[in-house]
Scaffold this motif. Structure first.
Motif, mmCIF file in Angstrom:
data_model
loop_
_atom_site.group_PDB
_atom_site.id
_atom_site.type_symbol
_atom_site.label_atom_id
_atom_site.label_comp_id
_atom_site.label_asym_id
_atom_site.label_seq_id
_atom_site.Cartn_x
_atom_site.Cartn_y
_atom_site.Cartn_z
ATOM 1 N N PHE A 137 0.750 -1.150 0.205
ATOM 2 C CA PHE A 137 -0.031 -0.010 -0.041
ATOM 3 C C PHE A 137 0.998 1.229 -0.136
ATOM 4 O O PHE A 137 1.852 1.216 0.542
ATOM 5 N N SER A 138 0.680 2.317 -0.706
ATOM 6 C CA SER A 138 1.383 3.342 -0.879
ATOM 7 C C SER A 138 0.776 4.496 0.088
ATOM 8 O O SER A 138 -0.475 4.798 -0.239
ATOM 9 N N TYR A 139 1.550 4.859 1.158
ATOM 10 C CA TYR A 139 0.711 5.662 2.023
ATOM 11 C C TYR A 139 0.672 7.229 1.715
ATOM 12 O O TYR A 139 0.088 7.943 1.838
ATOM 13 N N ARG A 140 1.818 7.189 0.686
ATOM 14 C CA ARG A 140 1.638 8.618 0.146
ATOM 15 C C ARG A 140 0.686 8.928 -0.981
ATOM 16 O O ARG A 140 -0.069 9.954 -0.745
ATOM 17 N N GLN A 141 0.200 7.992 -1.729
ATOM 18 C CA GLN A 141 -1.040 7.986 -2.627
ATOM 19 C C GLN A 141 -2.375 7.696 -2.055
ATOM 20 O O GLN A 141 -3.219 8.002 -2.649
ATOM 21 N N GLN A 142 -2.062 6.788 -0.906
ATOM 22 C CA GLN A 142 -3.195 6.404 -0.108
ATOM 23 C C GLN A 142 -4.111 5.529 -1.103
ATOM 24 O O GLN A 142 -5.218 5.597 -1.228
ATOM 25 N N ARG A 143 -3.305 4.490 -1.903
ATOM 26 C CA ARG A 143 -4.102 3.725 -2.944
ATOM 27 C C ARG A 143 -2.986 2.505 -2.991
ATOM 28 O O ARG A 143 -1.929 2.396 -2.389
ATOM 29 N N PRO A 144 -3.549 1.347 -3.254
ATOM 30 C CA PRO A 144 -2.934 0.005 -3.126
ATOM 31 C C PRO A 144 -1.974 0.160 -4.419
ATOM 32 O O PRO A 144 -2.070 0.733 -5.401
ATOM 33 N N VAL A 145 -0.732 -0.361 -4.328
ATOM 34 C CA VAL A 145 0.371 -0.394 -5.100
ATOM 35 C C VAL A 145 0.145 -0.820 -6.491
ATOM 36 O O VAL A 145 0.289 -0.239 -7.563
ATOM 37 N N TRP A 146 -0.610 -2.003 -6.493
ATOM 38 C CA TRP A 146 -0.917 -2.700 -7.724
ATOM 39 C C TRP A 146 -1.832 -1.792 -8.700
ATOM 40 O O TRP A 146 -1.604 -1.680 -9.622
ATOM 41 N N ASP A 147 -2.932 -1.008 -7.948
ATOM 42 C CA ASP A 147 -3.792 -0.300 -8.588
ATOM 43 C C ASP A 147 -2.935 0.874 -9.450
ATOM 44 O O ASP A 147 -3.255 1.256 -10.649
ATOM 45 N N ILE A 148 -2.082 1.254 -8.717
ATOM 46 C CA ILE A 148 -1.213 2.354 -9.391
ATOM 47 C C ILE A 148 -0.344 2.015 -10.728
ATOM 48 O O ILE A 148 -0.177 2.519 -11.492
ATOM 49 N N LEU A 149 0.261 0.868 -10.270
ATOM 50 C CA LEU A 149 1.164 0.084 -11.380
ATOM 51 C C LEU A 149 0.044 -0.004 -12.630
ATOM 52 O O LEU A 149 0.550 0.007 -13.837
ATOM 53 N N ALA A 150 -0.774 -0.943 -12.188
ATOM 54 C CA ALA A 150 -1.902 -1.556 -13.233
ATOM 55 C C ALA A 150 -2.270 -0.286 -14.420
ATOM 56 O O ALA A 150 -2.109 -0.434 -15.635
ATOM 57 N N GLU A 151 -2.286 0.993 -13.574
ATOM 58 C CA GLU A 151 -2.844 2.034 -14.616
ATOM 59 C C GLU A 151 -1.568 2.655 -15.621
ATOM 60 O O GLU A 151 -2.001 2.962 -16.641
#
Lengths: 280, 326
Positions: free
Chosen positions: B84-98
Motif C-alpha cells: 500500500f502506498s501511504y503517500r498516494q493512499q492507494r494499493p500499489v498494484w492499482d497505481i502500477l496497473a494504470e
C-alpha cells in the motif's frame, strides 16, 4: 620486449590513440579542476542564463548563475572517481565468484552461475535506482549500487577463463606439487587470465560512468558532488530557453565514454593479438 | 516440435525459480527501506503514542519472526497484493496497473524496432563490408554506445520538436483534443515516435555490430560454399542461409539485454513525460515512495522474464536445426 610489442599493437589502432589522447585531457581537467576553476562549482559565478562565450562564462551559466565550464571540470572528477572505484568493486565481486565457479566446477559452479543468472535477469538500472533511493544517495551507495548491478559479465568471463586454464599442464603441475587452492588461483591462473579481464574492466568504467550520470540525472546523485548527469537533469526543464546547459555536460559524457571505449578496443587488439588479426 | 516444447518447458521452470528469488529479494529490500510502516500509519491516523503503534504492529504481523513475515508477503504477492502506498493512499498494484500499458507499448515497440533495424543494418554492413556504408554503420554504433540515452532523448526533442516543430516533445496524447478511434491511435503513435527511437537506438547499434560480426563468421562456413556451388542467387544465400544462422546469437543477446531495455524506459519516460511505470519510478524517487518503487522493481523483473520467454519463442521459430528435427 613485451612492452614495446604491446605499444606497437596499441598504436596501430588509430581510434585507440585518439581515445587515449582525449582520456588524458579529461584526466588533466579533473586533476586540475580547482586550479582552472577555483571556487565552488555550486556557487553563483555570474548572472543566470548567460549564453556560451559570454564574458565570464565560456560555456554559459545555468539558471542559478553557476558556471557550466566549472561544473564540467569538477564533474569530471566525480565521474572518473565513481567509474574507477565501482569498476574495482565489481571486479572484486565478479572475478572472485567467477574464479571460484570456474576453479571448483560441479555444484559450486552451478550455484554461483544460478546466482549470476538471477542478477542478469533483474533489470539492473531499476535495481540501482531502488538501492540508491533506499540507502540514500551518497558516493558510497552509488558506487556500491553500480558494482552490485554490473559484476555478472565479469563473473562469466572469469569463470570461462578459469575453466579453460584449469586443465592446462602448468595448473595440473601446481596441483601435484601440493600448492594450496588459494595459491593456485592467485599465483597461477589469475595472472594468465588477466588480459580479457582488463579489457572488459576498461569497458566497464565507461558503463559505470553512464550509469552514474543516469542516476544523478534522476536526482539520485551525491548531493555534495557536482556531476554531469545532475547538470543535465537540472537543466532539462529549461531546455527550450537554454540549450547550452544540457548540451555541454552531455558532450562531456559522450567524449569520456567514447574515449574509454576506444581505449578498451585498443587494449583488446594489443592484449589479444590473435583475436584482433582474425577479426580482420 | 517436441524439442522446442521441452526447451520451452525447461525455460518456464527456470523463470519461475528466478521469479521466486526476486520476490524474496524484494521482501528484504522492503525491510531495508527506511520508515516503519506502523509508524507511518500511526502518523497518518494522527496518533503516534506507543500503544497504538504496538497495536498496529501486531495487527499487520510486523512483530512476527522474519520468516513468518516472508510467508505472509509471498502469499500476498501471489494474490496480486503489492502493498500500500501511504503517500498516494492507494494499493500499489492499482497505481502500477494504470501505468503498465503505456510502458508495455513503449518497450515492446522499441525492442522489436531495435531488433529489426539492428539486424537490417548489420546485414547491410556485412554485405557491403569495407565500403563507406560499413564504416558509417560502425561509427554510428560506436557513438550510440557512448551516449547516455536520456541525453539522446533531450537532443532529439530539441531538434525535432523545439527547433523544427515536427513532433510532440512530450506526453502520450494531445491533451484536450478528444480524439477517438483511429484518430486517437494515430495521435498516440505520433507521440510514440521520439521515445521509441531514443530507446531503440542504443540497442539497435549493439545488434547491428553483432549481426555484422556474426554474418562475417557464418559466411565462411562450408554450407554457404555448398549453397554457392549449387548456384543459388546471392540474395537467397544471404537471407535463407547466412542470416538465418547469424541471427541466433543476436536473439540470445537481445534476450539478455531485455532487462536493460526495461530499465532504460525509466529515463526515456522521464524525458518525454510518457505516463508509464518508468515515469512513475521517477515520481516515486522524488517523493521517496519506497512501496511504489519496490512494486516497480518486481513488475519490471516480471516483464524481463516475459521478454526472455518471448526471445526464446523467437529463437525456436528461427533456429533451422529445430525445423530439421521436426
Amino acid at each position: 620486449m613485451i612492452k614495446s610489442d604491446f605499444w606497437r599493437a596499441f598504436v596501430r589502432n588509430k581510434g585507440a590513440v585518439l581515445g587515449l589522447v582525449i582520456l588524458i585531457a579529461i584526466v588533466v581537467l579533473a586533476a586540475f579542476a580547482s586550479v582552472f576553476f577555483p571556487g565552488d562549482p555550486w556557487e553563483m559565478a555570474t548572472a543566470p542564463f548567460q549564453p556560451p562565450l559570454s564574458e565570464d562564462a565560456l560555456l554559459g551559466s545555468d539558471m542559478l548563475g553557476r558556471d557550466i565550464a566549472s561544473g564540467i571540470a569538477h564533474g569530471a572528477r566525480v565521474s572518473l572517481l565513481i567509474g574507477l572505484t565501482s569498476t574495482a568493486a565489481a571486479l572484486a565481486i565478479g572475478v572472485t565468484l567467477g574464479a571460484l565457479a570456474g576453479f571448483h566446477g560441479g555444484k559450486v559452479d552451478d550455484a554461483i552461475m544460478r546466482f549470476t543468472e538471477l542478477f542478469q535477469t533483474i533489470p539492473n538500472f531499476v535495481l540501482a535506482v531502488v538501492l540508491v533511493a533506499i540507502f540514500t544517495p551518497s558516493l558510497t551507495t552509488i558506487v556500491a549500487a553500480i558494482a552490485i548491478v554490473s559484476w555478472p559479465p565479469l563473473a562469466r568471463l572469469a569463470r570461462a577463463e578459469f575453466l579453460s586454464l584449469r586443465s592446462r599442464e602448468f595448473v595440473q603441475a601446481a596441483i601435484t606439487t601440493g600448492q594450496s587452492n588459494t595459491t593456485i588461483i592467485l599465483r597461477q591462473i589469475l595472472p594468465n587470465s588477466l588480459s580479457p579481464i582488463i579489457v572488459s574492466a576498461s569497458l566497464m568504467v565507461a558503463t559505470a560512468i553512464l550509469l552514474e550520470s543516469s542516476l544523478s540525472f534522476l536526482g539520485l546523485g551525491d548531493p555534495n558532488a557536482m556531476s554531469w548527469g545532475y547538470m543535465i537533469g537540472a537543466a532539462r526543464t529549461v531546455i527550450r530557453q537554454a540549450w547550452w546547459m544540457s548540451v555541454f555536460p552531455g558532450l562531456a559524457i559522450v567524449l569520456t565514454v567514447l574515449a574509454l571505449n576506444l581505449v578498451g578496443e585498443g587494449l583488446n587488439d594489443a592484449l589479444n593479438p590473435k583475436l584482433a588479426r582474425s577479426r580482420g | 516440435m517436441l524439442g522446442f516444447a521441452r526447451l520451452f518447458a525447461s525455460r518456464l521452470v527456470k523463470a519461475a525459480a528466478i521469479l521466486i528469488a526476486i520476490v524474496v529479494m524484494n521482501f528484504f529490500l522492503v525491510h531495508a527501506a527506511p520508515g516503519d510502516p506502523a509508524m507511518v500509519m500511526a502518523g497518518e491516523a494522527g496518533a503516534a503514542d506507543e500503544k497504538f503503534v504496538a497495536q498496529l504492529r501486531e495487527q499487520f504481523g510486523l512483530d512476527r519472526p522474519l520468516y513468518e513475515q516472508l510467508g505472509t508477503y509471498v502469499g500476498k504477492i501471489v494474490q496480486g497484493d503489492l502493498g500500500f502506498s501511504y503517500r498516494q493512499q492507494r494499493p500499489v498494484w492499482d497505481i502500477l496497473a494504470e501505468r503498465l500499458p503505456a510502458t508495455l507499448v513503449l518497450t515492446l515497440t522499441a525492442f522489436l524496432l531495435a531488433l529489426a533495424a539492428g539486424v537490417a543494418l548489420g546485414t547491410l554492413a556485412a554485405v557491403a563490408v569495407g565500403t563507406w556504408a560499413d564504416s558509417a554503420i560502425t561509427v554510428i554504433a560506436l557513438l550510440a554506445y557512448a551516449t547516455p540515452i536520456y541525453w539522446i532523448g533531450l537532443m532529439l526533442s530539441l531538434l525535432f520538436s523545439i527547433q523544427l516543430g515536427w513532433l510532440p516533445a512530450f506526453g502520450y496524447e494531445t491533451i484536450g483534443a478528444g480524439y477517438t478511434g483511429l484518430a486517437h491511435v494515430a495521435d498516440v503513435a505520433v507521440h510514440l515516435i521520439l521515445p521509441v527511437i531514443t530507446l531503440a537506438l542504443f540497442y539497435m547499434a549493439g545488434y547491428a555490430r553483432l549481426t555484422r560480426a556474426s554474418m562475417l563468421e557464418v559466411r565462411g562456413l562450408d554450407f554457404v560454399k555448398t549453397a554457392k556451388a549449387k548456384g543459388l542467387t546471392q540474395s537467397r544465400i544471404v537471407t535463407r542461409h547466412v542470416l538465418r544462422n547469424a541471427i541466433l546469437p543476436v536473439i540470445t543477446v537481445a534476450g539478455i539485454q531485455a532487462g536493460q531495455l526495461v530499465g532504460g524506459s525509466i529515463l526515456i519516460e522521464t524525458v518525454f513525460a510518457w505516463p508509464g511505470i518508468g515515469r512513475l519510478a521517477f515520481e516515486a524517487v522524488l517523493q521517496r515512495d519506497y512501496q511504489v518503487l519496490l512494486g516497480i522493481f518486481l513488475v519490471t523483473s516480471i516483464m524481463v522474464i516475459l521478454f526472455n520467454i518471448l526471445t526464446d519463442i523467437l529463437y525456436g521459430l528461427v533456429d533451422p536445426r529445430i525445423q530439421v528435427s521436426q
